[in-house]
Design a protein around this motif. Structure first.
Motif, short mmCIF file in Angstrom:
data_model
loop_
_atom_site.label_atom_id
_atom_site.label_comp_id
_atom_site.label_asym_id
_atom_site.label_seq_id
_atom_site.Cartn_x
_atom_site.Cartn_y
_atom_site.Cartn_z
N ALA A 164 0.83 -1.21 0.00
CA ALA A 164 0.00 0.00 0.00
C ALA A 164 0.87 1.25 0.00
O ALA A 164 1.91 1.31 0.65
CB ALA A 164 -0.91 -0.02 1.23
N THR A 165 0.45 2.25 -0.75
CA THR A 165 1.14 3.53 -0.78
C THR A 165 0.45 4.51 0.17
O THR A 165 -0.73 4.34 0.50
CB THR A 165 1.14 4.12 -2.20
OG1 THR A 165 -0.21 4.22 -2.66
CG2 THR A 165 1.92 3.23 -3.14
N CYS A 166 1.17 5.52 0.59
CA CYS A 166 0.66 6.45 1.58
C CYS A 166 -0.49 7.28 1.01
O CYS A 166 -0.37 7.84 -0.09
CB CYS A 166 1.77 7.38 2.08
SG CYS A 166 3.04 6.52 3.04
N ARG A 167 -1.55 7.37 1.77
CA ARG A 167 -2.69 8.21 1.39
C ARG A 167 -2.60 9.54 2.12
O ARG A 167 -2.35 9.59 3.31
CB ARG A 167 -4.01 7.51 1.76
CG ARG A 167 -4.20 6.15 1.12
CD ARG A 167 -5.53 5.55 1.52
NE ARG A 167 -5.72 4.23 0.95
CZ ARG A 167 -6.82 3.50 1.12
NH1 ARG A 167 -7.83 3.99 1.82
NH2 ARG A 167 -6.93 2.31 0.58
N HIS A 168 -2.84 10.60 1.36
CA HIS A 168 -2.79 11.93 1.95
C HIS A 168 -3.61 12.88 1.10
O HIS A 168 -3.54 12.85 -0.14
CB HIS A 168 -1.34 12.43 2.05
CG HIS A 168 -1.20 13.73 2.78
ND1 HIS A 168 -1.27 13.80 4.16
CD2 HIS A 168 -1.01 14.99 2.34
CE1 HIS A 168 -1.12 15.07 4.53
NE2 HIS A 168 -0.97 15.81 3.45
N ASP A 169 -4.41 13.69 1.75
CA ASP A 169 -5.24 14.67 1.05
C ASP A 169 -4.40 15.90 0.75
O ASP A 169 -4.07 16.69 1.64
CB ASP A 169 -6.46 15.03 1.92
CG ASP A 169 -7.45 15.90 1.16
OD1 ASP A 169 -7.20 16.19 -0.03
OD2 ASP A 169 -8.48 16.28 1.76
N GLU A 213 2.35 13.18 5.93
CA GLU A 213 2.87 12.55 4.71
C GLU A 213 4.35 12.24 4.86
O GLU A 213 4.81 11.19 4.41
CB GLU A 213 2.63 13.47 3.52
CG GLU A 213 3.03 12.86 2.19
CD GLU A 213 2.74 13.79 1.03
OE1 GLU A 213 2.86 13.35 -0.12
OE2 GLU A 213 2.38 14.97 1.28
N CYS A 261 4.59 9.17 7.02
CA CYS A 261 4.14 7.96 6.34
C CYS A 261 5.20 7.46 5.36
O CYS A 261 5.47 6.26 5.28
CB CYS A 261 2.83 8.24 5.61
SG CYS A 261 2.08 6.75 4.88
N TYR A 277 -2.59 -1.09 4.23
CA TYR A 277 -3.10 0.28 4.35
C TYR A 277 -1.98 1.15 4.88
O TYR A 277 -1.23 0.75 5.77
CB TYR A 277 -4.31 0.32 5.29
CG TYR A 277 -4.85 1.71 5.55
CD1 TYR A 277 -5.72 2.32 4.64
CD2 TYR A 277 -4.49 2.43 6.69
CE1 TYR A 277 -6.23 3.59 4.87
CE2 TYR A 277 -4.99 3.70 6.92
CZ TYR A 277 -5.85 4.27 6.01
OH TYR A 277 -6.35 5.53 6.24
N SER A 306 -1.29 5.57 5.65
CA SER A 306 -1.83 6.93 5.55
C SER A 306 -1.07 7.85 6.50
O SER A 306 -0.40 7.40 7.43
CB SER A 306 -3.32 6.95 5.90
OG SER A 306 -3.51 6.64 7.28
#
Length: 345
Positions: A150-155, A174, A177, A198, A200
């Motif tokens: 999984a790759t890092c999720r960031h808004d 970020e 992560c 997962y 994030s």
């Protein structure tokens, strides 16, 4: 059984159908390999499908040419030969008549052999099976597994709280992560065959601080363990935090040094909250005690001037890795955090 039924179809139905299926499957599998990054095995399979479709197109084209070019009949050939002999006899009467040239008939194109088609199908299945068989046995297959983590999720559109602007040296969720989600993390946890499901990062603030203290967090989840990393930019030192834990169960508290910085091992239970959304699945009752978690708190610097990183690991089953696992994670991740903050600045 399916191959036998296909062979029973007429040639002009079977071949176009196989060309269509081979082309669609070949293009789709090549797209998965080249665009979605599925690896070299789908690329080989897609190329085999397209090659088979191209060979069948060649067979159909040759069959069409044969149908459009009929062979000369025997009567026409005989008439032509007789006319030629009569003309020669008139031109040279004393000469002996020449024997008529034998009629050469062009053999008609044969329909593709059904046994040959069956052998080609068996060969394709063998190639595909061998590709899947050797996929995980060739060098570098472990790198493909790591790339699927999984790759890092960031808004990216989320604005940083004002606490981060007031603390220029603060990293973001970020940054944390990217530092925590390193390829060797499963091996450090003692589960080398697992990949992250997962990951994030969030730009939070510390509770009870009126959003004035930056506290970014990152989380990476595996099937067995979950690892969290947070950074708190307050004035609390690790030495002061150790004094606060003196009133708890000291059996789980351990002082140490990590990369020349004061550090502290502590244990505490996670919180378990059930929320009733109207479906009756949750009780909506008070907060319950969750599984036990192990935390390694490391000071920002060797002087312990305030602020710290917290590495926390837990599992739903309640099992915990050895403390050396958290220590190895901290030693591997801390230099990556420093580099991430320097790059962002």
């Amino acid at each position: 059984m399916l191959g036998y039924l296909v062979r029973l179809l007429p040639f002009w139905i079977r071949e176009p159908l196989l060309i269509l299926v081979g082309t669609v499957f070949g293009v789709r599998i090549l797209y998965m390999a080249l665009v979605d990054g599925e690896g070299w095995v789908p690329a080989v399979i897609g190329a085999v499908f397209l090659l088979s479709a191209a060979l069948r197109v060649r067979v159909v084209v040759r069959a069409l040419r044969t149908r459009r070019r009929p062979a000369p009949s025997a009567g026409d050939a005989g008439d032509a030969n007789e006319a030629g002999v009569a003309k020669d006899a008139e031109a040279a009467a004393p000469a002996a008549p020449r024997p008529a040239a034998p009629v050469v008939r062009r053999p008609a194109e044969k329909e593709p052999n059904a046994w040959g088609q069956a052998a080609l199908a068996v060969g394709l299945c063998a190639v595909i099976g061998a590709a899947f068989w050797f996929q995980d046995r060739l060098p570098g297959s472990g790198d493909d597994t790591a790339s699927r983590a999984a790759t890092c999720r960031h808004d990216e559109d989320e604005k940083l709280p004002s606490a981060y602007r007031a603390t220029p040296e603060a990293v973001t969720g970020e940054d944390l992560c990217r530092a925590l989600n390193l390829p060797g993390l499963p091996e450090l946890l003692g589960t080398p065959t697992e990949t992250a499901t997962y990951a994030s990062g969030t730009d939070n603030t510390a509770p009870l601080t009126d959003r004035k203290v930056a506290q970014p967090e990152a989380r990476v989840e595996f099937d067995t363990y979950t690892v969290e990393l947070s950074a708190t930019y307050n004035k609390l030192t690790v030495d002061q935090y150790r004094d606060l834990t003196a009133y708890g169960d000291e059996m789980y508290v351990k002082e140490l040094t990590v990369l020349g910085r004061p550090a502290l091992f502590t244990s505490d239970h996670m919180m378990k909250i059930q929320i009733d959304l109207g479906s009756g699945g949750g009780s909506g009752g008070p907060v319950e005690q969750g599984p036990l978690a192990r935390t390694l708190t490391v000071a920002f610097d060797a002087e312990d001037r305030g602020g710290s990183y917290d590495f926390t690991v837990w599992s739903e089953s309640g099992a915990l890795p050895d403390d050396n696992a958290l220590l190895g994670i901290a030693e591997a991740v801390l230099p990556r955090i420093t580099q991430g903050a320097r790059d962002r600045g």
